[in-house]
Design an enzyme around this catalytic site. Structure first.
Site, PDB file in Angstrom:
ATOM      1  N   LYS A 172       3.681   1.529  -9.427  1.00 29.97           N
ATOM      2  CA  LYS A 172       3.669   2.974  -9.233  1.00 29.97           C
ATOM      3  C   LYS A 172       3.837   3.630 -10.592  1.00 29.97           C
ATOM      4  O   LYS A 172       4.940   3.786 -11.094  1.00 29.97           O
ATOM      5  CB  LYS A 172       4.788   3.451  -8.301  1.00 29.97           C
ATOM      6  CG  LYS A 172       4.574   4.928  -7.865  1.00 29.97           C
ATOM      7  CD  LYS A 172       5.837   5.678  -7.632  1.00 29.97           C
ATOM      8  CE  LYS A 172       6.457   6.210  -8.879  1.00 29.97           C
ATOM      9  NZ  LYS A 172       5.679   7.278  -9.578  1.00 29.97           N
ATOM     10  N   GLY A 203       2.170   8.250  -6.691  1.00 29.90           N
ATOM     11  CA  GLY A 203       3.131   8.918  -5.821  1.00 29.90           C
ATOM     12  C   GLY A 203       4.305   9.411  -6.626  1.00 29.90           C
ATOM     13  O   GLY A 203       4.513   8.992  -7.767  1.00 29.90           O
ATOM     14  N   ASP A 204       5.085  10.300  -6.046  1.00 33.03           N
ATOM     15  CA  ASP A 204       6.266  10.768  -6.767  1.00 33.03           C
ATOM     16  C   ASP A 204       7.432   9.816  -6.505  1.00 33.03           C
ATOM     17  O   ASP A 204       7.497   9.142  -5.472  1.00 33.03           O
ATOM     18  CB  ASP A 204       6.631  12.206  -6.382  1.00 33.03           C
ATOM     19  CG  ASP A 204       6.998  12.353  -4.916  1.00 33.03           C
ATOM     20  OD1 ASP A 204       8.082  11.881  -4.523  1.00 33.03           O
ATOM     21  OD2 ASP A 204       6.209  12.956  -4.157  1.00 33.03           O
ATOM     22  N   GLY A 205       8.359   9.776  -7.446  1.00 32.26           N
ATOM     23  CA  GLY A 205       9.466   8.836  -7.374  1.00 32.26           C
ATOM     24  C   GLY A 205      10.323   8.952  -6.132  1.00 32.26           C
ATOM     25  O   GLY A 205      10.612   7.937  -5.474  1.00 32.26           O
ATOM     26  N   PRO A 206      10.762  10.163  -5.768  1.00 32.04           N
ATOM     27  CA  PRO A 206      11.634  10.291  -4.599  1.00 32.04           C
ATOM     28  C   PRO A 206      10.995   9.844  -3.292  1.00 32.04           C
ATOM     29  O   PRO A 206      11.691   9.454  -2.357  1.00 32.04           O
ATOM     30  CB  PRO A 206      11.950  11.795  -4.575  1.00 32.04           C
ATOM     31  CG  PRO A 206      11.810  12.230  -5.986  1.00 32.04           C
ATOM     32  CD  PRO A 206      10.664  11.424  -6.528  1.00 32.04           C
ATOM     33  N   VAL A 208       8.060   7.489  -2.988  1.00 33.47           N
ATOM     34  CA  VAL A 208       7.597   6.103  -2.993  1.00 33.47           C
ATOM     35  C   VAL A 208       8.654   5.147  -3.523  1.00 33.47           C
ATOM     36  O   VAL A 208       8.774   4.008  -3.054  1.00 33.47           O
ATOM     37  CB  VAL A 208       6.297   5.986  -3.818  1.00 33.47           C
ATOM     38  CG1 VAL A 208       5.822   4.539  -3.878  1.00 33.47           C
ATOM     39  CG2 VAL A 208       5.211   6.868  -3.213  1.00 33.47           C
ATOM     40  N   GLU A 247      15.077  -0.396 -17.667  1.00 29.14           N
ATOM     41  CA  GLU A 247      14.992   0.049 -19.059  1.00 29.14           C
ATOM     42  C   GLU A 247      15.137   1.559 -19.008  1.00 29.14           C
ATOM     43  O   GLU A 247      14.241   2.270 -18.550  1.00 29.14           O
ATOM     44  CB  GLU A 247      13.665  -0.382 -19.683  1.00 29.14           C
ATOM     45  CG  GLU A 247      13.702  -0.414 -21.204  1.00 29.14           C
ATOM     46  CD  GLU A 247      13.480   0.953 -21.820  1.00 29.14           C
ATOM     47  OE1 GLU A 247      14.490   1.566 -22.261  1.00 29.14           O
ATOM     48  OE2 GLU A 247      12.343   1.423 -21.842  1.00 29.14           O
ATOM     49  N   CYS A 281      12.544   6.543 -25.742  1.00 33.21           N
ATOM     50  CA  CYS A 281      13.922   6.234 -25.355  1.00 33.21           C
ATOM     51  C   CYS A 281      14.714   5.613 -26.503  1.00 33.21           C
ATOM     52  O   CYS A 281      15.947   5.708 -26.541  1.00 33.21           O
ATOM     53  CB  CYS A 281      13.937   5.311 -24.146  1.00 33.21           C
ATOM     54  SG  CYS A 281      12.933   3.822 -24.349  1.00 33.21           S
ATOM     55  N   GLU A 381      20.617  12.829 -24.038  1.00 33.42           N
ATOM     56  CA  GLU A 381      19.278  12.466 -24.488  1.00 33.42           C
ATOM     57  C   GLU A 381      18.374  13.678 -24.300  1.00 33.42           C
ATOM     58  O   GLU A 381      18.112  14.098 -23.169  1.00 33.42           O
ATOM     59  CB  GLU A 381      18.736  11.273 -23.697  1.00 33.42           C
ATOM     60  CG  GLU A 381      17.379  10.804 -24.172  1.00 33.42           C
ATOM     61  CD  GLU A 381      16.862   9.608 -23.393  1.00 33.42           C
ATOM     62  OE1 GLU A 381      16.188   8.765 -23.993  1.00 33.42           O
ATOM     63  OE2 GLU A 381      17.144   9.527 -22.189  1.00 33.42           O
TER      64      GLU A 381
END
Length: 479
Positions: A172, A203-206, A208, A247, A281, A381
């Site tokens: 994803k 798809g969006d994280g929340p 899928v 990560e 990152c 960050e």
């Protein structure tokens, strides 16, 4: 107008399940809509997981020679599609084409397949220890969740070792960076990856993410993203006791020792921080300078910042492109203003777009000095082109402050001798340290301590995340 409205599942392109939605993809340099991406849901994730599960038994037993041949074929197709990949990355997240997309962003994607091919040739998948044979076997079906800031790098550093070790997978990618992911799926298909071994849905994280992380047929989840996303994935994966590799974020310290070539170290630190518009990152976002040389460092940093060229990511002279999306642009602007409000000294940059820019998510490369550990910009960050300079009285103070962060991804040390740089580096609680301007080593382990994640990626160390260990006792003849 690009359209990413199909998913790659079980060896072919297919339409999303009924009821799915779409999202416009915005060019961050122009704020104009450049395409549309379909957003899948639970049914699409279930279909992709089922395909990966069906394919696992056959692929996991494929001879290593066949997997090596496939990796070689992928490299060949990728090289042919290289310019397409670089162009897509510039269009979707704004990386400058000539100074970043081609030489680094797209190049890293190819390099991960090349390194995996080389590593697999000598990796100890089986070893004998006394009368026991120790066998390293593929972990199973892997869910791979990746972000938008280094889209191809972060996809291929998972896909390449998964293929090399005999795993099957569901990817994803970020819905903010779908173009390069779609091209990669085309590359893998053309190279001959067997049906079901690699599957991809947008798809969006929340929506899928929890399905992938909690599904009983998924054996391992590998996520690159925020610390918050890492915590959410860990919670979702906990009930099924599956392996989780993370990560996550960073707030990397860059310690310049008094013995270092200060102009060289500070200039390199500024350029490294502002590369990719600060959206890395492992960026060296906290610059530690001996207090007695602070004014010298401030002048060098401001001069280095002034030489950066912010602008059209397709122009040859551009070195800093836009922030990748509006949400991140607004966060960076808020944190720059927070730095001012909390009393840090603004050396250059500041809120708003660079002069003459009316559109695009362009941020002004910003350097703050006289920063204190209590300040928000010293702790959080920012993920934008914002560098903070913190003076220190002695190295003990610098090391203690550097290690006080909840993050521990990377670190940077400049000193007059390699021995001094190594001595400081050994005391930093981070997964990586760059000494005297050294760049990344793509075959070395990549990952962090503390809230920067779990596990390691890149090179042979990245294989470990995708392998289980089995002991065949009595398998070997007695001496």
């Amino acid at each position: 107008m690009r359209r990413c409205q199909s998913f790659y599942i079980d060896g072919g392109w297919c339409d999303p399940a009924a009821g799915g939605s779409t999202m416009e993809v915005v060019n961050p340099a122009t704020e104009e809509v450049s395409g549309v991406v379909a957003l899948g849901g639970a049914e699409d994730a279930e279909r992709a997981i089922a395909a990966a599960h069906r394919a696992f038994d056959g692929w996991s037993r494929t001879p290593l020679a066949q997997r090596l041949e496939l990796l070689g074929a992928i490299c060949a197709v990728y090289e042919r599609r290289f310019d397409d990949v670089a162009d897509a990355i510039t269009g979707e997240m704004g990386a400058p084409l000539h100074t970043l997309s081609k030489p680094a962003q797209a190049r890293m994607g190819l390099a991960h397949f090349q390194v995996a091919l080389k590593a697999a040739q000598s990796f100890p998948f089986e070893t004998a220890r006394g009368t026991t044979r120790i066998v390293r076997e593929p972990v199973g079906v892997c869910a791979l969740i990746t972000p938008w800031n280094w889209p191809m790098n972060q996809i291929t550093c998972k896909v390449a070792p998964a293929l090399a070790t005999g795993c099957t997978m569901v990817l994803k990618p970020s819905e903010f960076a779908p173009y390069s992911a779609q091209i990669l799926a085309e590359i893998l298909h053309e190279a001959g990856v067997p049906a079901g071994v690699f599957n991809m849905l947008f798809g969006d994280g929340p929506t899928v993410g929890p399905v992938l992380a909690s599904h009983p047929l998924v054996d391992m989840v590998s996520l690159t993203g925020s610390t918050r996303a890492g915590a959410a994935v860990s919670h979702a994966a906990a009930d099924s006791i599956k392996r989780v590799s993370l990560e996550l974020g960073g707030k990397s310290a860059n310690i310049v020792c008094d013995s270092a070539d200060l102009p060289k170290a500070v200039t390199h630190g500024v350029r490294s921080m502002m590369s990719n518009a600060g959206q890395s990152c492992n960026a060296p976002s906290r610059l530690y300078i001996p207090a007695a040389r602070l004014e010298e460092a401030e002048a060098v940093a401001a001069a280095a910042c002034a030489k950066l060229v912010v602008g059209d990511p397709r122009a040859a002279e551009t070195t800093v492109g836009p922030i990748a999306n509006q949400r991140q642009f607004e966060r960076v602007q808020h944190l720059i203003q927070t730095g001012i409000d909390e009393g840090a000294k603004l050396l250059c940059g500041g809120p708003g777009r660079p002069d003459g820019m009316e559109r695009g998510f362009f941020a002004r490369p910003t350097v703050f000095s006289r920063v204190e550990d209590r300040m928000t910009i010293a702790r959080e960050e920012i993920f934008g082109p914002v560098l903070v300079i913190r003076p220190y009285a002695d190295l003990e103070e610098a090391i203690a402050s550097a290690n006080a962060s909840p993050y521990g991804l990377s670190g940077y040390v400049s000193a007059g001798t390699p021995d001094e740089a190594r001595a400081v580096a050994r005391r930093l609680r981070t997964g990586m340290v760059h000494l005297n301007g050294a760049g990344v080593d793509i075959a070395a382990p990549f990952g962090g301590y503390k809230q920067s994640g779990l596990g390691r990626e890149w090179g042979p160390a990245g294989f470990e995340e995708f392998l289980e260990t089995k002991a065949l006792m009595g398998s070997e003849p007695a001496a």
